[in-house]
Each structure stands twice: as structure tokens, then as C-alpha cells.
Design a protein around this motif. Sequence first.
Motif, mmCIF file in Angstrom:
data_model
loop_
_atom_site.group_PDB
_atom_site.id
_atom_site.type_symbol
_atom_site.label_atom_id
_atom_site.label_comp_id
_atom_site.label_asym_id
_atom_site.label_seq_id
_atom_site.Cartn_x
_atom_site.Cartn_y
_atom_site.Cartn_z
ATOM 1 N N GLY A 156 -85.338 73.481 -24.373
ATOM 2 C CA GLY A 156 -84.714 73.909 -23.140
ATOM 3 C C GLY A 156 -84.999 73.036 -21.938
ATOM 4 N N LYS A 157 -85.807 71.996 -22.109
ATOM 5 C CA LYS A 157 -86.091 71.101 -20.971
ATOM 6 C C LYS A 157 -84.846 70.355 -20.528
ATOM 7 C CE LYS A 157 -90.950 70.216 -22.237
ATOM 8 N NZ LYS A 157 -90.935 70.964 -23.520
ATOM 9 N N LEU A 158 -83.987 70.014 -21.473
ATOM 10 C CA LEU A 158 -82.761 69.272 -21.188
ATOM 11 C C LEU A 158 -81.569 70.161 -21.486
ATOM 12 C CD1 LEU A 158 -83.708 65.884 -22.896
ATOM 13 C CD2 LEU A 158 -84.201 66.634 -20.553
ATOM 14 N N PHE A 159 -80.583 70.113 -20.634
ATOM 15 C CA PHE A 159 -79.417 70.985 -20.749
ATOM 16 C C PHE A 159 -78.161 70.151 -20.519
ATOM 17 C CE2 PHE A 159 -76.748 74.512 -18.772
ATOM 18 C CZ PHE A 159 -76.465 75.114 -19.989
ATOM 19 N N PHE A 160 -77.302 70.105 -21.542
ATOM 20 C CA PHE A 160 -76.053 69.353 -21.476
ATOM 21 C C PHE A 160 -74.905 70.350 -21.545
ATOM 22 C CE2 PHE A 160 -72.698 66.942 -23.925
ATOM 23 C CZ PHE A 160 -72.283 66.180 -22.840
ATOM 24 N N THR A 161 -74.053 70.341 -20.540
ATOM 25 C CA THR A 161 -72.949 71.285 -20.490
ATOM 26 C C THR A 161 -71.740 70.607 -19.862
ATOM 27 O OG1 THR A 161 -72.292 73.507 -19.753
ATOM 28 C CG2 THR A 161 -73.613 72.203 -18.215
ATOM 29 N N GLY A 162 -70.619 71.282 -19.873
ATOM 30 C CA GLY A 162 -69.439 70.706 -19.245
ATOM 31 C C GLY A 162 -68.161 71.344 -19.736
ATOM 32 N N PHE A 163 -67.052 70.799 -19.270
ATOM 33 C CA PHE A 163 -65.743 71.301 -19.643
ATOM 34 C C PHE A 163 -64.763 70.148 -19.708
ATOM 35 C CE2 PHE A 163 -65.170 70.887 -15.139
ATOM 36 C CZ PHE A 163 -63.824 70.567 -14.986
ATOM 37 N N ALA A 164 -63.624 70.417 -20.358
ATOM 38 C CA ALA A 164 -62.492 69.485 -20.367
ATOM 39 C C ALA A 164 -61.215 70.298 -20.256
ATOM 40 C CB ALA A 164 -62.483 68.641 -21.635
ATOM 41 N N ASP A 165 -60.345 69.923 -19.304
ATOM 42 C CA ASP A 165 -59.048 70.568 -19.101
ATOM 43 C C ASP A 165 -57.936 69.559 -19.374
ATOM 44 O OD1 ASP A 165 -60.116 72.986 -18.223
ATOM 45 O OD2 ASP A 165 -59.971 72.458 -16.104
ATOM 46 N N TRP A 166 -56.887 70.028 -19.981
ATOM 47 C CA TRP A 166 -55.661 69.227 -20.136
ATOM 48 C C TRP A 166 -54.488 70.151 -19.858
ATOM 49 C CZ3 TRP A 166 -51.820 68.807 -24.341
ATOM 50 C CH2 TRP A 166 -50.970 67.701 -24.176
ATOM 51 N N TRP A 167 -53.655 69.765 -18.880
ATOM 52 C CA TRP A 167 -52.533 70.614 -18.534
ATOM 53 C C TRP A 167 -51.344 69.776 -18.088
ATOM 54 C CZ3 TRP A 167 -56.496 69.642 -15.148
ATOM 55 C CH2 TRP A 167 -56.186 69.352 -13.819
ATOM 56 N N PHE A 184 -75.504 66.893 -16.990
ATOM 57 C CA PHE A 184 -76.785 66.762 -17.692
ATOM 58 C C PHE A 184 -77.886 67.159 -16.721
ATOM 59 C CE2 PHE A 184 -80.546 64.454 -19.142
ATOM 60 C CZ PHE A 184 -80.576 64.823 -20.475
ATOM 61 N N TRP A 185 -78.730 68.141 -17.123
ATOM 62 C CA TRP A 185 -79.766 68.669 -16.251
ATOM 63 C C TRP A 185 -81.140 68.597 -16.909
ATOM 64 C CZ3 TRP A 185 -78.239 69.640 -11.450
ATOM 65 C CH2 TRP A 185 -76.912 70.000 -11.216
ATOM 66 N N VAL A 186 -82.144 68.368 -16.089
ATOM 67 C CA VAL A 186 -83.554 68.462 -16.500
ATOM 68 C C VAL A 186 -84.132 69.682 -15.801
ATOM 69 C CG1 VAL A 186 -85.805 67.347 -16.528
ATOM 70 C CG2 VAL A 186 -83.726 65.958 -16.740
ATOM 71 N N ARG A 187 -84.557 70.675 -16.578
ATOM 72 C CA ARG A 187 -85.091 71.924 -16.025
ATOM 73 C C ARG A 187 -86.599 71.763 -15.809
ATOM 74 N NH1 ARG A 187 -82.181 75.659 -20.573
ATOM 75 N NH2 ARG A 187 -80.360 76.343 -19.381
ATOM 76 N N ASN A 199 -87.187 77.375 -10.315
ATOM 77 C CA ASN A 199 -85.941 77.235 -11.066
ATOM 78 C C ASN A 199 -85.101 76.041 -10.640
ATOM 79 O OD1 ASN A 199 -86.446 79.611 -12.589
ATOM 80 N ND2 ASN A 199 -85.732 80.848 -10.862
ATOM 81 N N LEU A 200 -85.739 74.951 -10.294
ATOM 82 C CA LEU A 200 -85.024 73.754 -9.858
ATOM 83 C C LEU A 200 -84.718 72.852 -11.045
ATOM 84 C CD1 LEU A 200 -84.022 72.156 -7.328
ATOM 85 C CD2 LEU A 200 -86.210 70.929 -7.436
ATOM 86 N N SER A 201 -83.494 72.358 -11.081
ATOM 87 C CA SER A 201 -83.087 71.346 -12.063
ATOM 88 C C SER A 201 -82.569 70.127 -11.312
ATOM 89 C CB SER A 201 -81.987 71.880 -12.976
ATOM 90 O OG SER A 201 -82.408 73.003 -13.714
ATOM 91 N N ILE A 202 -82.800 68.956 -11.884
ATOM 92 C CA ILE A 202 -82.237 67.718 -11.350
ATOM 93 C C ILE A 202 -81.340 67.109 -12.418
ATOM 94 C CG2 ILE A 202 -84.130 67.283 -9.751
ATOM 95 C CD1 ILE A 202 -85.280 65.306 -11.751
ATOM 96 N N GLY A 203 -80.287 66.447 -11.979
ATOM 97 C CA GLY A 203 -79.379 65.912 -12.981
ATOM 98 C C GLY A 203 -78.199 65.180 -12.393
ATOM 99 N N SER A 204 -77.089 65.232 -13.125
ATOM 100 C CA SER A 204 -75.905 64.470 -12.742
ATOM 101 C C SER A 204 -74.672 65.112 -13.361
ATOM 102 C CB SER A 204 -76.023 63.025 -13.218
ATOM 103 O OG SER A 204 -74.850 62.284 -12.913
ATOM 104 N N GLU A 205 -73.565 64.908 -12.697
ATOM 105 C CA GLU A 205 -72.258 65.290 -13.222
ATOM 106 C C GLU A 205 -71.346 64.069 -13.112
ATOM 107 O OE1 GLU A 205 -69.940 69.095 -12.155
ATOM 108 O OE2 GLU A 205 -69.148 67.564 -10.800
ATOM 109 N N THR A 206 -70.482 63.886 -14.101
ATOM 110 C CA THR A 206 -69.516 62.792 -14.056
ATOM 111 C C THR A 206 -68.109 63.349 -14.173
ATOM 112 O OG1 THR A 206 -71.093 61.249 -15.065
ATOM 113 C CG2 THR A 206 -68.779 60.623 -15.087
ATOM 114 N N GLU A 207 -67.302 63.082 -13.167
ATOM 115 C CA GLU A 207 -65.895 63.487 -13.211
ATOM 116 C C GLU A 207 -65.103 62.414 -13.957
ATOM 117 O OE1 GLU A 207 -62.480 63.118 -10.101
ATOM 118 O OE2 GLU A 207 -63.668 64.892 -9.552
#
Length: 230
Positions: A156-167, A184-187, A199-207
Motif C-alpha cells: 500500500g505504500k505505492l498507489f497507481f490509479t487513473g481513468f481513460a475516456d473515449w467519446w 501515481f502516489w506515494v502514501r 494522510n499525505l501522499s505525494i505524486g504525479s498525474e499525467t494528462e
Amino acid sequence: MVIRVKLFIFAVIALFPCALAAQNIQLHYDLGSALYNSLSGRPKITTTVEMFKPDRWGSTFFFVDMDYASEGVMGAYWEVSRELKFWKGDISAHIEYNGGTPYIKNAYLAGATYTYNNKDFTRGFSFSTMYKHIQKLESSHQFQLTAVWRVELASGKLFFTGFADWWREPGYYGDYIFLAEPQFWVRLNRFKGVDDNFNLSIGSETELSYDFAGRDGFYAIPTLAVKWDF
């Protein structure tokens, strides 16, 4: 330019008595203006507030994004969705609203969602297929496909999440639009010596986008981010 963030907890968890409501606040520093000359006026700061709450009939999720410049708030976007399920199985009914300023038309969506989680809920994904009505668009009756995923690593130290939309949205950004935002988050509170309530996480998001927001072609726009979970 509003940074969109999708569902961070799968609605299927709402079907289990142990599920809890969850909220978080995120702060993103956008690097788009540093990477693309065409994005020189893009706001650098975005905040996101997310809320997920299950109940006996399904779950509700919403988030609100706001973009900031020196003049103040330059853009806003919000999304609210509801999963409904009165039966056993992996399929739920899905309804959703999307809308914002300055360039996003109101959209109303309805369809079905398939959700999978492994036994300990450290990995999962969902896939939604939806009818999409885009208000004040000449061809307003369209569709959207959405995939959402989550993976916990290293206890649980690392958390990878996200979504993809196509319309499909003819005559606005382009006939077909793709948008994905992996995070991508580091808890920090999962590390030894850090208080469980920190409850702080540091990370990044890429659009990752194609023909999105009036832009022609493919863009990859990362952020530097922090998040606090409540």
C-alpha cells in the motif's frame, strides 16, 4: 485548463458492509506551459476535491476541479455520478453529469458499469459504456466509454490509479476525443515511523489526450502533486 480526475474508489465496494466514505483534497502544479509553447497561457495550479460515499443502494461520487492564475479562478469543472444496484453480480446501472467552464458543455450520461476487484481489494478496474447527451451540440446524441483502474503496490505504500475516456463530440474538439489521466502516489503514512493519521501522499498525474480541449493531436502533460485523505 481544468485537470480532470476520476473515481478513486470503485463503486462496487459500496456493496460490502465494511465500505467507508472517503474524501480527499489534491493540489497539482501543471507543467504544460513549460513543455508546450502552445500552452503558454495554461494555468499552473489546480485544486481537486473528491468525495465517495456508499449506501445500501449503491454509491455516489463527485469531484470539483478549479484552475488558478494570478487573476484568480480561471476555470472550473465538476462531475457527479451514481452507481445503482439492487441485484447480485458485477454489473451496476450508472448515471452521471459533467460540466464546467469556460469551454465544456453540459453532458448527461447513462449506461452500465462492470466492476472487478481482487479478493483483498488491492487491484481492480471498472468499465462503463454510456449514452451521452451533450447539451447545445447539434449532434447531441453521442456515446462514451470509460475505464478506471487502481493498483496498490509495496503493501500500500505505492498507489497507481487513473481513468481513460473515449467519446464522440463532432464539431467541438474533434469527432472523437481521447483523454486519460494516470496518477501515481506515494502514501507517506504507510512507511515505518510515520503516524497512521498523517494522510499525505505525494505524486504525479499525467494528462494524455488526443484532440481534447480544442488542441490538435496528442499531448502528454504531467503535474507535480500532493494529496490529503480524510
